[in-house]
Scaffold this motif. Structure first.
Motif: not given
Length: 305
Positions: A134-157
């Motif tokens: 769970g902590q690894q997945r939360r880290l992955a989410l934080a990294l995915a949105i840190a640069h404020e992307p236009q499009v965010l892909f979440l696979d079984e978030p």
């Protein structure tokens, strides 16, 4: 200018003789949460990986923010964020180091506040291999949105997340949407998709079966509405009364449950029957079909169950 930030047209992907995705077309509007649903092997992850530039389609065209994911991968990296099902990082890397590295790549300031918000404050200097799933997945989410992307892909978030983390993730998704981020949500959790998605697409055996808002999709099925009734004397339990527009009746505890195709006929008839029996109505609930029920109906029809 089109408000479609994602366009998929006649998309096909095979692995040897296996057809993973077969002639799929859809568009995603800017700023919406778009649910991509389907059982294992339906083609969800393959579709995401091709949109993310990780795989190449065999035919068809894909565009993300007017970028070709196959030929313009460098440009794509700066407009999308990706949280994969399995996060792969060097075992000795810490969340702080990962945040510094990812933000340096995107040329933005590190977002350590995201680590704190996602409950990783005490783990910011811990090595990646010591983090729970769970902590690894939360880290992955934080990294995915840190640069404020236009499009965010979440696979079984939310897989592997506790209730508090799931709640925080859903809150963040709504905030991102409010700020204009487009979110593609691939999930097995039908309740999650129904609650969060503006529209959903259901894939079965690599083909797009249906697309629309959750309400539109649930309305196109058998359309049976569940009416649950509890009375003081239980006059409806095991009764053979002829209630109009009811296709099925069953009992669960103290509740008589009716599946109706026209509640305008069913509910008044139930109330009238209770009054005729000199019984007292304690609880009456009317529930429209859920997205999960419609999904199971589609799956049942597809596989001939």
């Amino acid at each position: 200018m089109s408000d479609h930030i994602i366009r998929v047209t006649n998309f096909r992907k095979t692995y040897g003789d296996f057809v993973a995705v077969d002639d799929v077309s859809f568009t995603v509007q800017t700023g919406e949460i778009f649910g991509l649903l389907g059982p294992n092997g339906a083609g969800k992850t393959t579709t995401l990986e091709c949109l993310e530039g990780l795989r190449q389609p065999d035919s068809g065209t894909l565009r993300v923010a007017n970028i070709d994911p196959t030929r313009e991968q460098h440009k794509l990296r700066h407009v999308i964020g990706v949280q994969l099902q399995a996060a792969g990082m060097p075992e000795a890397m810490t969340p702080n180091e990962a945040m510094n590295f990812f933000c340096a790549y995107h040329r933005v300031s590190p977002r350590f506040d995201l680590l704190d918000r996602l409950g990783l404050t005490s783990k910011r200097k811990a090595q990646f291999h010591t983090l729970s799933t769970g902590q690894q997945r939360r880290l992955a989410l934080a990294l995915a949105i840190a640069h404020e992307p236009q499009v965010l892909f979440l696979d079984e978030p939310t897989a592997g997340l506790d209730v508090a983390s799931r709640t925080e993730l859903h809150k963040m998704m709504r905030e991102l949407k409010a700020n204009g981020t487009t979110i593609i949500l691939a999930t097995h959790d039908m309740a999650e998709a129904e609650q969060l998605s503006d529209r959903v697409a259901i894939l079965l055996n690599g083909r797009l079966t249906t697309i629309g808002t959750p309400m539109e999709i649930t309305a196109t099925g058998a359309g049976l509405t569940k009416v649950s009734v509890h009375t003081r004397a239980n006059c409806l339990l095991n009764s053979q009364n002829d209630i109009p527009a009811v296709s099925q009746q069953l009992t669960k505890g103290d509740y008589a449950i009716f599946f109706s195709h026209d509640i305008a006929q069913t509910v008044p008839a139930l109330i009238a029957f209770v009054q005729e029996q000199a019984d007292e109505l304690i609880d009456l609930r009317v529930e429209r079909p859920s997205l999960e029920e419609r999904f199971l109906e589609l799956t049942h029809n597809e596989f001939g169950g």
